[in-house]
Design an enzyme around this catalytic site. Structure first.
Site, mmCIF file in Angstrom:
data_model
loop_
_atom_site.group_PDB
_atom_site.id
_atom_site.type_symbol
_atom_site.label_atom_id
_atom_site.label_comp_id
_atom_site.label_asym_id
_atom_site.label_seq_id
_atom_site.Cartn_x
_atom_site.Cartn_y
_atom_site.Cartn_z
ATOM 1 N N GLY A 10 1.487 -2.649 -6.234
ATOM 2 C CA GLY A 10 1.251 -1.305 -5.592
ATOM 3 C C GLY A 10 0.109 -0.691 -5.831
ATOM 4 N N GLY A 11 -0.233 0.251 -6.773
ATOM 5 C CA GLY A 11 -1.381 0.969 -7.305
ATOM 6 C C GLY A 11 -2.564 0.272 -7.104
ATOM 7 N N HIS A 22 13.052 -2.520 -1.137
ATOM 8 C CA HIS A 22 12.169 -1.941 -2.397
ATOM 9 C C HIS A 22 12.919 -0.841 -3.037
ATOM 10 C CE1 HIS A 22 9.186 0.126 -4.391
ATOM 11 N NE2 HIS A 22 8.237 -1.162 -4.090
ATOM 12 N N TRP A 48 0.932 -1.283 0.022
ATOM 13 C CA TRP A 48 -0.156 -0.068 -0.040
ATOM 14 C C TRP A 48 0.801 1.364 0.069
ATOM 15 C CZ3 TRP A 48 -4.601 -1.140 4.093
ATOM 16 C CH2 TRP A 48 -5.091 -2.352 3.648
ATOM 17 N N LYS A 49 2.123 0.994 0.354
ATOM 18 C CA LYS A 49 3.161 2.172 0.272
ATOM 19 C C LYS A 49 2.725 3.239 1.386
ATOM 20 C CE LYS A 49 4.806 1.187 -4.239
ATOM 21 N NZ LYS A 49 5.223 1.608 -5.523
ATOM 22 N N GLU A 79 10.963 -6.414 -9.340
ATOM 23 C CA GLU A 79 10.608 -5.211 -9.572
ATOM 24 C C GLU A 79 11.392 -4.200 -10.490
ATOM 25 O OE1 GLU A 79 7.078 -4.489 -6.757
ATOM 26 O OE2 GLU A 79 8.749 -3.638 -5.917
ATOM 27 N N GLU A 118 12.234 1.882 -3.700
ATOM 28 C CA GLU A 118 11.946 3.181 -3.097
ATOM 29 C C GLU A 118 12.993 3.682 -1.952
ATOM 30 O OE1 GLU A 118 7.564 3.101 -3.104
ATOM 31 O OE2 GLU A 118 7.748 3.018 -5.371
ATOM 32 N N GLY A 158 4.885 2.069 -10.850
ATOM 33 C CA GLY A 158 4.140 3.281 -10.760
ATOM 34 C C GLY A 158 4.224 3.997 -12.182
HETATM 35 P P1 13P Z 1 3.105 -0.536 -9.002
HETATM 36 O O1 13P Z 1 2.263 -1.632 -8.978
HETATM 37 O O2 13P Z 1 2.277 0.617 -8.564
HETATM 38 O O3 13P Z 1 3.697 -0.236 -10.126
HETATM 39 O O4 13P Z 1 4.098 -0.723 -7.598
HETATM 40 C C1 13P Z 1 4.646 -1.932 -7.710
HETATM 41 C C2 13P Z 1 5.524 -1.859 -6.327
HETATM 42 O O5 13P Z 1 6.422 -0.967 -6.037
HETATM 43 C C3 13P Z 1 5.044 -2.743 -5.300
HETATM 44 O O6 13P Z 1 6.073 -2.804 -4.457
#
Ligand code: 13P
Length: 250
Positions: A233-234, A95, A11-12, A167, A97, A173
Protein backbone atom coordinates in the site's frame (compact mmCIF):
# COMPACT_ATOMS: atom_id res chain seq x y z
CA UNK A 1 6.36 -24.87 -11.37
CA UNK A 2 7.25 -22.99 -8.20
CA UNK A 3 5.00 -20.02 -7.39
CA UNK A 4 5.81 -16.89 -9.36
CA UNK A 5 7.40 -13.98 -7.47
CA UNK A 6 5.05 -11.01 -7.56
CA UNK A 7 4.98 -7.51 -6.10
CA UNK A 8 1.79 -5.50 -6.56
CA UNK A 9 1.34 -1.86 -5.60
CA UNK A 10 -2.14 -0.98 -4.38
CA UNK A 11 -2.30 2.78 -4.77
CA UNK A 12 -5.78 2.86 -3.15
CA UNK A 13 -7.57 6.23 -3.63
CA UNK A 14 -4.38 8.22 -4.13
CA UNK A 15 -2.75 10.20 -6.97
CA UNK A 16 -4.27 12.35 -9.70
CA UNK A 17 -3.59 11.74 -13.38
CA UNK A 18 -0.32 13.69 -13.39
CA UNK A 19 0.97 11.96 -10.22
CA UNK A 20 -0.06 8.58 -11.59
CA UNK A 21 1.84 9.12 -14.85
CA UNK A 22 4.92 10.37 -13.10
CA UNK A 23 4.93 7.53 -10.53
CA UNK A 24 4.49 4.91 -13.27
CA UNK A 25 7.23 6.52 -15.38
CA UNK A 26 9.71 6.39 -12.52
CA UNK A 27 8.87 2.73 -11.89
CA UNK A 28 9.36 1.92 -15.60
CA UNK A 29 12.72 3.70 -15.61
CA UNK A 30 13.94 1.69 -12.61
CA UNK A 31 12.50 -1.63 -13.74
CA UNK A 32 15.69 -3.36 -14.87
CA UNK A 33 16.87 -6.23 -12.66
CA UNK A 34 13.40 -6.63 -11.27
CA UNK A 35 13.22 -10.02 -9.54
CA UNK A 36 9.44 -10.26 -9.53
CA UNK A 37 6.47 -9.49 -11.74
CA UNK A 38 5.63 -5.90 -10.82
CA UNK A 39 1.97 -4.90 -10.97
CA UNK A 40 0.64 -1.38 -10.51
CA UNK A 41 -2.93 -1.02 -9.30
CA UNK A 42 -3.88 2.66 -9.70
CA UNK A 43 -7.41 4.05 -9.42
CA UNK A 44 -9.39 2.51 -12.32
CA UNK A 45 -9.75 5.87 -14.04
CA UNK A 46 -6.01 5.85 -14.74
CA UNK A 47 -5.73 2.27 -16.00
CA UNK A 48 -6.10 3.13 -19.67
CA UNK A 49 -3.37 5.80 -19.83
CA UNK A 50 -1.06 3.69 -17.68
CA UNK A 51 -1.54 0.55 -19.78
CA UNK A 52 -0.45 2.66 -22.78
CA UNK A 53 2.47 4.16 -20.86
CA UNK A 54 3.78 0.78 -19.67
CA UNK A 55 3.34 -0.98 -23.03
CA UNK A 56 6.57 -2.76 -23.93
CA UNK A 57 7.82 -2.63 -20.31
CA UNK A 58 7.83 -5.44 -17.77
CA UNK A 59 5.17 -3.68 -15.68
CA UNK A 60 1.60 -4.98 -15.64
CA UNK A 61 -1.56 -3.16 -14.56
CA UNK A 62 -4.38 -4.17 -12.28
CA UNK A 63 -7.62 -2.70 -10.92
CA UNK A 64 -8.48 -2.43 -7.23
CA UNK A 65 -12.03 -3.74 -7.54
CA UNK A 66 -14.67 -4.80 -10.05
CA UNK A 67 -18.42 -5.26 -10.04
CA UNK A 68 -20.14 -8.53 -9.12
CA UNK A 69 -22.41 -8.00 -12.13
CA UNK A 70 -21.66 -8.41 -15.79
CA UNK A 71 -23.11 -5.11 -17.05
CA UNK A 72 -26.20 -2.94 -16.94
CA UNK A 73 -27.93 -0.61 -14.52
CA UNK A 74 -25.31 -0.43 -11.76
CA UNK A 75 -24.54 3.29 -11.53
CA UNK A 76 -20.95 3.99 -10.65
CA UNK A 77 -19.71 0.41 -10.99
CA UNK A 78 -16.95 -0.90 -13.24
CA UNK A 79 -17.31 -4.31 -14.88
CA UNK A 80 -14.48 -6.83 -15.11
CA UNK A 81 -14.92 -6.80 -18.91
CA UNK A 82 -14.23 -3.04 -18.94
CA UNK A 83 -11.02 -3.51 -16.99
CA UNK A 84 -9.93 -6.25 -19.38
CA UNK A 85 -10.88 -4.15 -22.39
CA UNK A 86 -8.31 -1.45 -21.58
CA UNK A 87 -5.56 -4.07 -21.27
CA UNK A 88 -5.25 -4.43 -17.51
CA UNK A 89 -4.47 -8.01 -16.51
CA UNK A 90 -5.16 -8.17 -12.77
CA UNK A 91 -7.79 -7.18 -10.22
CA UNK A 92 -7.56 -7.00 -6.43
CA UNK A 93 -10.65 -8.51 -4.76
CA UNK A 94 -11.68 -9.06 -1.16
CA UNK A 95 -9.50 -6.29 0.24
CA UNK A 96 -10.29 -5.63 3.91
CA UNK A 97 -11.18 -2.01 3.10
CA UNK A 98 -13.82 -3.28 0.67
CA UNK A 99 -15.05 -5.79 3.24
CA UNK A 100 -15.34 -3.34 6.15
CA UNK A 101 -16.03 0.07 4.57
CA UNK A 102 -18.20 -1.16 1.70
CA UNK A 103 -19.75 -4.17 3.44
CA UNK A 104 -18.61 -6.81 0.96
CA UNK A 105 -19.24 -10.33 2.22
CA UNK A 106 -17.72 -13.60 1.03
CA UNK A 107 -20.60 -14.30 -1.35
CA UNK A 108 -20.29 -10.91 -3.07
CA UNK A 109 -16.57 -11.43 -3.32
CA UNK A 110 -17.08 -14.86 -4.87
CA UNK A 111 -19.35 -13.31 -7.51
CA UNK A 112 -16.69 -10.71 -8.25
CA UNK A 113 -14.00 -13.40 -8.54
CA UNK A 114 -16.20 -15.30 -11.00
CA UNK A 115 -16.73 -12.18 -13.11
CA UNK A 116 -13.01 -11.46 -13.12
CA UNK A 117 -12.05 -15.02 -14.10
CA UNK A 118 -14.70 -15.10 -16.81
CA UNK A 119 -13.06 -12.02 -18.30
CA UNK A 120 -9.57 -13.52 -18.09
CA UNK A 121 -8.35 -11.25 -15.32
CA UNK A 122 -5.93 -12.69 -12.77
CA UNK A 123 -7.38 -12.24 -9.30
CA UNK A 124 -5.33 -10.98 -6.36
CA UNK A 125 -7.56 -12.34 -3.60
CA UNK A 126 -7.09 -10.76 -0.17
CA UNK A 127 -7.73 -12.38 3.17
CA UNK A 128 -6.73 -11.60 6.73
CA UNK A 129 -7.91 -11.36 10.31
CA UNK A 130 -8.57 -8.38 12.57
CA UNK A 131 -6.61 -7.92 15.79
CA UNK A 132 -9.66 -8.99 17.77
CA UNK A 133 -9.90 -12.21 15.77
CA UNK A 134 -6.17 -12.88 16.22
CA UNK A 135 -6.38 -12.33 19.95
CA UNK A 136 -9.34 -14.70 20.14
CA UNK A 137 -7.27 -17.42 18.43
CA UNK A 138 -9.49 -17.36 15.35
CA UNK A 139 -6.92 -16.68 12.60
CA UNK A 140 -7.22 -20.07 10.89
CA UNK A 141 -11.00 -20.14 11.12
CA UNK A 142 -11.34 -16.65 9.60
CA UNK A 143 -8.89 -17.32 6.77
CA UNK A 144 -10.51 -20.67 6.00
CA UNK A 145 -13.94 -19.06 5.67
CA UNK A 146 -12.67 -16.18 3.56
CA UNK A 147 -10.91 -18.52 1.15
CA UNK A 148 -13.45 -21.36 0.95
CA UNK A 149 -16.46 -19.02 0.72
CA UNK A 150 -14.82 -16.23 -1.27
CA UNK A 151 -13.31 -18.34 -4.03
CA UNK A 152 -15.44 -20.36 -6.46
CA UNK A 153 -15.03 -24.09 -5.77
CA UNK A 154 -13.97 -24.85 -9.32
CA UNK A 155 -11.25 -22.66 -10.81
CA UNK A 156 -9.52 -23.51 -14.05
CA UNK A 157 -5.76 -23.37 -13.68
CA UNK A 158 -5.73 -21.78 -10.22
CA UNK A 159 -1.96 -21.36 -10.20
CA UNK A 160 -2.16 -19.07 -13.24
CA UNK A 161 -5.41 -17.30 -12.43
CA UNK A 162 -5.37 -16.71 -8.68
CA UNK A 163 -2.90 -15.00 -6.38
CA UNK A 164 -3.59 -14.94 -2.65
CA UNK A 165 -2.61 -11.94 -0.54
CA UNK A 166 -2.54 -12.43 3.22
CA UNK A 167 -3.15 -9.01 4.74
CA UNK A 168 -3.68 -9.02 8.50
CA UNK A 169 -6.05 -6.10 9.05
CA UNK A 170 -4.08 -4.90 12.09
CA UNK A 171 -1.00 -4.46 9.89
CA UNK A 172 -2.64 -2.46 7.09
CA UNK A 173 -1.56 1.18 7.13
CA UNK A 174 -0.57 0.96 10.79
CA UNK A 175 3.21 0.67 10.50
CA UNK A 176 2.92 -2.58 12.47
CA UNK A 177 4.14 -5.43 10.26
CA UNK A 178 3.53 -9.09 10.98
CA UNK A 179 6.90 -10.56 11.91
CA UNK A 180 8.35 -12.86 9.22
CA UNK A 181 7.58 -15.82 11.49
CA UNK A 182 3.99 -14.71 12.12
CA UNK A 183 3.41 -14.14 8.40
CA UNK A 184 5.06 -17.44 7.43
CA UNK A 185 2.91 -19.35 9.90
CA UNK A 186 -0.28 -18.11 8.25
CA UNK A 187 1.14 -18.51 4.74
CA UNK A 188 1.99 -22.14 5.50
CA UNK A 189 -1.56 -22.65 6.70
CA UNK A 190 -2.93 -21.04 3.51
CA UNK A 191 -0.63 -23.18 1.37
CA UNK A 192 -2.06 -26.35 2.94
CA UNK A 193 -5.60 -25.08 2.62
CA UNK A 194 -5.06 -24.40 -1.11
CA UNK A 195 -3.66 -27.90 -1.58
CA UNK A 196 -6.76 -29.32 0.08
CA UNK A 197 -9.02 -27.21 -2.12
CA UNK A 198 -7.22 -27.50 -5.46
CA UNK A 199 -4.93 -30.50 -5.10
CA UNK A 200 -1.19 -30.40 -5.73
CA UNK A 201 -1.52 -27.37 -8.02
CA UNK A 202 -2.35 -25.37 -4.87
CA UNK A 203 1.38 -25.55 -4.13
CA UNK A 204 2.05 -23.37 -7.20
CA UNK A 205 -0.26 -20.47 -6.29
CA UNK A 206 1.65 -17.29 -5.39
CA UNK A 207 1.09 -16.12 -1.81
CA UNK A 208 1.75 -12.43 -1.16
CA UNK A 209 2.10 -10.72 2.19
CA UNK A 210 0.56 -7.26 2.69
CA UNK A 211 0.39 -4.90 5.66
CA UNK A 212 3.05 -2.25 6.30
CA UNK A 213 5.48 -4.07 4.04
CA UNK A 214 8.17 -1.59 3.06
CA UNK A 215 11.65 -1.18 1.61
CA UNK A 216 13.25 -1.98 4.97
CA UNK A 217 11.37 -5.17 5.89
CA UNK A 218 10.49 -6.74 2.50
CA UNK A 219 13.64 -8.85 2.09
CA UNK A 220 13.19 -10.60 5.42
CA UNK A 221 9.52 -11.31 4.70
CA UNK A 222 10.19 -12.52 1.14
CA UNK A 223 12.92 -14.88 2.41
CA UNK A 224 10.26 -17.01 4.12
CA UNK A 225 9.48 -20.31 2.41
CA UNK A 226 5.83 -19.61 1.65
CA UNK A 227 5.99 -15.86 0.99
CA UNK A 228 6.22 -15.26 -2.76
CA UNK A 229 6.05 -11.48 -2.75
CA UNK A 230 3.98 -8.59 -1.47
CA UNK A 231 0.89 -6.46 -1.87
CA UNK A 232 2.11 -3.00 -1.02
CA UNK A 233 0.00 0.00 0.00
CA UNK A 234 1.73 3.13 1.31
CA UNK A 235 5.23 2.21 0.14
CA UNK A 236 4.02 1.70 -3.44
CA UNK A 237 3.36 5.43 -3.72
CA UNK A 238 7.09 6.09 -3.51
CA UNK A 239 8.71 4.78 -6.70
CA UNK A 240 12.13 4.22 -5.13
CA UNK A 241 10.69 2.22 -2.23
CA UNK A 242 8.47 0.18 -4.53
CA UNK A 243 11.44 -0.64 -6.78
CA UNK A 244 13.53 -1.69 -3.78
CA UNK A 245 10.69 -4.01 -2.72
CA UNK A 246 10.46 -5.48 -6.24
CA UNK A 247 14.14 -6.38 -5.99
CA UNK A 248 14.08 -7.67 -2.41
CA UNK A 249 14.39 -11.34 -3.40
CA UNK A 250 17.47 -13.49 -2.82
P1 13P B 1 -0.03 -0.71 3.64
O1 13P B 1 1.16 -1.26 2.89
O2 13P B 1 -0.16 0.78 3.49
O3 13P B 1 -0.07 -1.19 5.05
O4 13P B 1 -1.33 -1.29 2.91
C1 13P B 1 -1.38 -2.64 2.65
C2 13P B 1 -2.55 -2.89 1.77
O5 13P B 1 -3.68 -2.73 2.17
C3 13P B 1 -2.27 -3.31 0.39
O6 13P B 1 -3.43 -3.77 -0.23
Amino acid sequence: MPPKKIVAGNWKMNTDLQDAISLANTVIEGAEQMKAQAILCPPSLFLDPLVKLTAGSAIALGAQNCSFAEKGAFTGEIAASMIASVGAKYVILGHSERRTIFGEDNLTIQQKVSQALKNNLIVIFCCGETLEEREAGRVEEVITRQITEGLPTVIENPASNIIIAYEPVWAIGTGITASPAQAEEVHRFIRNLLKQQFGQIGADISLLYGGSCNAANAAELFAQENIDGGLIGGASLKAADFLTICKAFA
